[in-house]
Scaffold this active site. Structure first.
Site, PDB file in Angstrom:
ATOM      1  N   CYS A 114      40.849  13.377  22.603  1.00 13.93           N
ATOM      2  CA  CYS A 114      41.405  14.699  22.932  1.00 13.93           C
ATOM      3  C   CYS A 114      42.618  14.599  23.847  1.00 13.93           C
ATOM      4  O   CYS A 114      43.457  15.498  23.872  1.00 13.93           O
ATOM      5  CB  CYS A 114      40.336  15.577  23.568  1.00 13.93           C
ATOM      6  SG  CYS A 114      38.935  15.832  22.467  1.00 13.93           S
ATOM      7  N   HIS A 260      43.954  21.557  26.373  1.00  9.57           N
ATOM      8  CA  HIS A 260      43.310  21.120  25.135  1.00  9.57           C
ATOM      9  C   HIS A 260      42.260  22.158  24.754  1.00  9.57           C
ATOM     10  O   HIS A 260      41.486  22.610  25.596  1.00  9.57           O
ATOM     11  CB  HIS A 260      42.663  19.744  25.365  1.00  9.57           C
ATOM     12  CG  HIS A 260      41.657  19.395  24.319  1.00  9.57           C
ATOM     13  ND1 HIS A 260      41.962  19.400  22.979  1.00  9.57           N
ATOM     14  CD2 HIS A 260      40.346  19.049  24.422  1.00  9.57           C
ATOM     15  CE1 HIS A 260      40.872  19.065  22.299  1.00  9.57           C
ATOM     16  NE2 HIS A 260      39.885  18.845  23.142  1.00  9.57           N
ATOM     17  N   ASN A 290      38.191  22.894  17.652  1.00 15.51           N
ATOM     18  CA  ASN A 290      38.735  21.788  18.439  1.00 15.51           C
ATOM     19  C   ASN A 290      39.341  20.764  17.472  1.00 15.51           C
ATOM     20  O   ASN A 290      38.620  20.115  16.722  1.00 15.51           O
ATOM     21  CB  ASN A 290      37.605  21.171  19.270  1.00 15.51           C
ATOM     22  CG  ASN A 290      38.045  19.985  20.109  1.00 15.51           C
ATOM     23  OD1 ASN A 290      39.125  19.441  19.910  1.00 15.51           O
ATOM     24  ND2 ASN A 290      37.200  19.579  21.038  1.00 15.51           N
TER      25      ASN A 290
HETATM   26  O1  UT7 Z   1      37.174  17.921  23.614  1.00 15.92           O
HETATM   27  C1  UT7 Z   1      36.014  17.621  24.263  1.00 15.92           C
HETATM   28  C2  UT7 Z   1      34.972  17.806  23.237  1.00 15.92           C
HETATM   29  N1  UT7 Z   1      33.809  18.509  23.533  1.00 15.92           N
HETATM   30  C3  UT7 Z   1      33.662  19.554  24.373  1.00 15.92           C
HETATM   31  O2  UT7 Z   1      34.514  19.970  25.075  1.00 15.92           O
HETATM   32  C4  UT7 Z   1      32.312  20.207  24.369  1.00 15.92           C
HETATM   33  C5  UT7 Z   1      31.837  20.564  25.727  1.00 15.92           C
HETATM   34  N2  UT7 Z   1      30.523  21.195  25.655  1.00 15.92           N
HETATM   35  C6  UT7 Z   1      30.347  22.430  25.138  1.00 15.92           C
HETATM   36  O3  UT7 Z   1      31.293  23.057  24.695  1.00 15.92           O
HETATM   37  C7  UT7 Z   1      28.971  23.026  25.174  1.00 15.92           C
HETATM   38  O4  UT7 Z   1      28.113  22.193  25.892  1.00 15.92           O
HETATM   39  C8  UT7 Z   1      28.382  23.309  23.758  1.00 15.92           C
HETATM   40  C9  UT7 Z   1      29.138  24.457  23.080  1.00 15.92           C
HETATM   41  C10 UT7 Z   1      28.445  22.082  22.884  1.00 15.92           C
HETATM   42  C11 UT7 Z   1      26.919  23.714  23.872  1.00 15.92           C
HETATM   43  O5  UT7 Z   1      26.799  24.836  24.699  1.00 15.92           O
HETATM   44  P1  UT7 Z   1      25.657  24.894  25.807  1.00 15.92           P
HETATM   45  O6  UT7 Z   1      25.741  26.225  26.419  1.00 15.92           O
HETATM   46  O7  UT7 Z   1      25.815  23.693  26.695  1.00 15.92           O
HETATM   47  O8  UT7 Z   1      24.351  24.818  24.944  1.00 15.92           O
HETATM   48  P2  UT7 Z   1      23.178  23.723  24.987  1.00 15.92           P
HETATM   49  O9  UT7 Z   1      23.661  22.394  24.538  1.00 15.92           O
HETATM   50  O10 UT7 Z   1      22.485  23.822  26.309  1.00 15.92           O
HETATM   51  O11 UT7 Z   1      22.195  24.272  23.909  1.00 15.92           O
HETATM   52  C12 UT7 Z   1      21.525  25.514  24.077  1.00 15.92           C
HETATM   53  C13 UT7 Z   1      20.658  25.734  22.875  1.00 15.92           C
HETATM   54  C14 UT7 Z   1      19.761  24.544  22.551  1.00 15.92           C
HETATM   55  O12 UT7 Z   1      18.518  25.050  22.104  1.00 15.92           O
HETATM   56  P3  UT7 Z   1      17.251  25.135  23.098  1.00 15.92           P
HETATM   57  O13 UT7 Z   1      17.017  23.724  23.525  1.00 15.92           O
HETATM   58  O14 UT7 Z   1      17.692  26.024  24.217  1.00 15.92           O
HETATM   59  O15 UT7 Z   1      16.192  25.703  22.236  1.00 15.92           O
HETATM   60  C15 UT7 Z   1      20.473  23.885  21.403  1.00 15.92           C
HETATM   61  O16 UT7 Z   1      19.605  23.176  20.564  1.00 15.92           O
HETATM   62  O17 UT7 Z   1      21.473  25.946  21.704  1.00 15.92           O
HETATM   63  C16 UT7 Z   1      21.049  25.055  20.669  1.00 15.92           C
HETATM   64  N3  UT7 Z   1      22.178  24.737  19.851  1.00 15.92           N
HETATM   65  C17 UT7 Z   1      22.583  25.514  18.828  1.00 15.92           C
HETATM   66  N4  UT7 Z   1      22.106  26.664  18.326  1.00 15.92           N
HETATM   67  C18 UT7 Z   1      22.760  27.214  17.293  1.00 15.92           C
HETATM   68  C19 UT7 Z   1      23.004  23.676  19.958  1.00 15.92           C
HETATM   69  N5  UT7 Z   1      23.964  23.754  19.007  1.00 15.92           N
HETATM   70  C20 UT7 Z   1      23.706  24.896  18.304  1.00 15.92           C
HETATM   71  C21 UT7 Z   1      24.342  25.510  17.206  1.00 15.92           C
HETATM   72  N6  UT7 Z   1      23.848  26.663  16.746  1.00 15.92           N
HETATM   73  N7  UT7 Z   1      25.454  24.986  16.636  1.00 15.92           N
END
Ligand code: UT7
Length: 333
Positions: A114, A260, A290
Site C-alpha cells: 500500500c 491511501h 482498496n
Molecule cells: O491497506 C491496508 C490494508 N488493510 C486495512 O487497512 C484494513 C484495516 N482493518 C479494517 O479495515 C477492519 O479491521 C475491517 C474492515 C477489516 C474489519 O472491521 P472490524 O470492525 O475490525 O471488524 P472485526 O474484524 O472485529 O469483525 C467483526 C465481525 C466478526 O464477527 P463476530 O466475531 O463479531 O461474530 C467478523 O467475523 O464481523 C465479521 N466479519 C464480517 N461480517 C460480514 C468480518 N468480515 C465480514 C464481512 N461481512 N466481510
C-alpha cells in the site's frame, strides 16, 4: 538552482467490470450494510480472467503519457509498483515497457504494497534530482480479485480490495518557484510481516507450490484487521506531521491530503487526528475499494482531472500497509 521532480501528467485505468456489495452478497457470507458501515465501500472493479496488473498499468500509462503531452519514446526510465505482479518473476515494469514498445530503457519494480506509490515516487524523485533521468514513467497497478478468499476465513479482506491502475510522468523542474516533489519520507516495521501478508508461494517451501497448499488455501492473503487499522490510523498522521515539519509547513498549509484508501473510517480518523477538514481529504474508496499501490495515484488523477488540484497547491500523500510499511510525501503542485 534547485532541481526538483514535477509531475507533468497523470492517468488511471480501472477494469470495466463493477462489483457491488450486493454482488458480493451473492457469492459470499457478507452484507452491503456490513461492508458500508465498516469500510465505506459500495463498489469496486474486478479484472477479467486473463487480465493482469501489467495490463492495467499499461492502460493507465497511456493516459498519463497523453496528459503529459510527451511521446512515449521520450520516457527514459520506468518505476512500477505492485504487490500483485502478473508473475512471480519478472516484475511488471519490464512488461509495461514491452507493451509500450520502448525497449532498451531500464525498468524497476517496487514491492511496498500500500505504500508502494510513495516508495516508488521517492525512487523516481532521486533519479530526477540527480539528473540521471529526465522523463520517468511511474506506474502502479493491482489485480487482487483473482487471489482473494471469498470464504468466511478471508471475507474481512475480500470485501475491501479492488483492482485498478494509475500512472504519473515525472520530469525535472529547474525553476525557483517552489513547485515539485518537496520531500518523501519512508518507514517500516518488519516485525509485523505476518499481520498482513500472502505467505505463499514462498521460496522457503520446497516445492514452492503444492496441491496440499492449494487445498488448504495457503496461497491467500491474511490480515489482522484490527491491528492494521490501529497502526494505519496512528502512523499515517505521524508521517504527515514529519513531512510537514521537514518543509516548515503546518496542517493549515495543506490544500489536499491524499491518504491511501484503505478504509474510509481510517481516512476519517487520519483527518480527525490531523485536525484537517474532511473536505480537504481525498476519499474515493466508496467506488474503488482498496487498490493498494494504485489507490493514491488514482485519487491524484481524479483530483487533477476534476479541477480540484490547482497549480501551487500543497498536496500531501500518506500511506500505510503490509510490512508494515508507511510513508508520506509533500508536493507543491
Ligand atoms: O491497506 C491496508 C490494508 N488493510 C486495512 O487497512 C484494513 C484495516 N482493518 C479494517 O479495515 C477492519 O479491521 C475491517 C474492515 C477489516 C474489519 O472491521 P472490524 O470492525 O475490525 O471488524 P472485526 O474484524 O472485529 O469483525 C467483526 C465481525 C466478526 O464477527 P463476530 O466475531 O463479531 O461474530 C467478523 O467475523 O464481523 C465479521 N466479519 C464480517 N461480517 C460480514 C468480518 N468480515 C465480514 C464481512 N461481512 N466481510
Amino acid at each position: 538552482m534547485n532541481r526538483r521532480a514535477i509531475i507533468t501528467g497523470t492517468g488511471h485505468y480501472v477494469p470495466p467490470k463493477v462489483i457491488t456489495n450486493f454482488d458480493l452478497e451473492k457469492i459470499m457470507n457478507t452484507t452491503d450494510e456490513w461492508i458500508q458501515q465498516r469500510s465505506g465501500i459500495i463498489e469496486r472493479h474486478y479484472a477479467e480472467n486473463g487480465v493482469g496488473s501489467s495490463d492495467l498499468a499499461y492502460e493507465a500509462s497511456l493516459r498519463a503519457i497523453e496528459a503529459a503531452g510527451i511521446d512515449k519514446s521520450e520516457i527514459d526510465f520506468i518505476v512500477a509498483a505492485t504487490l500483485s505482479p502478473d508473475h512471480y518473476f519478472p516484475g511488471i515494469g519490464v512488461m509495461v515497457q514491452a507493451k509500450l514498445g520502448i525497449e532498451g530503457i531500464g525498468a524497476l519494480d517496487v514491492r511496498n504494497q500500500c505504500s508502494g506509490f510513495i516508495y516508488a515516487l521517492s525512487v523516481a524523485d532521486q533519479y530526477i534530482r540527480t539528473g540521471t533521468f529526465k522523463k520517468i514513467l511511474l506506474c502502479a497497478a493491482e489485480v487482487q480479485s483473482h487471489s482473494l478468499d471469498y470464504s468466511d476465513e478471508g471475507r474481512d479482506i475480500a470485501v475491501l480490495f479492488g483492482d485498478g491502475g494509475a500512472a504519473v510522468i515525472l520530469e525535472p523542474h529547474d525553476a525557483d518557484d517552489g513547485r515539485g516533489v518537496l520531500s518523501t519520507h519512508l518507514f517500516c516495521d518488519g516485525r509485523h510481516v505476518q499481520d498482513l501478508w500472502m505467505e505463499n508461494p514462498s521460496s522457503r517451501r520446497s516445492p514452492t507450490f503444492s496441491v496440499d497448499l492449494f487445498e488448504r488455501g495457503g496461497f491467500l492473503p491474511r490480515m489482522d484487521g484490527k491491528n492494521v487499522f490501529k497502526n494505519a490510523s496512528e502512523r499515517m498522521p505521524e508521517a504527515v506531521m514529519i513531512a510537514l515539519q521537514h518543509n516548515g509547513l503546518t496542517v493549515a498549509d495543506i490544500d489536499l491530503l491524499i491518504p491511501h484508501q484503505a478504509n474510509d473510517r481510517i481516512s476519517q480518523m487520519v483527518a480527525r487526528r490531523l485536525q484537517i477538514p474532511i473536505e480537504k481529504t481525498a476519499r474515493n474508496i466508496d467506488r474503488f475499494g482498496n487498490t493498494t499501490a494504485a489507490s493514491i495515484p488514482i485519487a491524484l488523477d481524479e483530483a487533477v482531472r476534476d479541477g480540484r488540484l490547482k497549480r501551487d497547491d500543497c498536496v500531501v500523500l500518506t500511506a500505510f500497509g503490509s510490512g508494515f510499511t508507511w510513508a508520506s510525501a509533500v508536493i507543491r503542485w
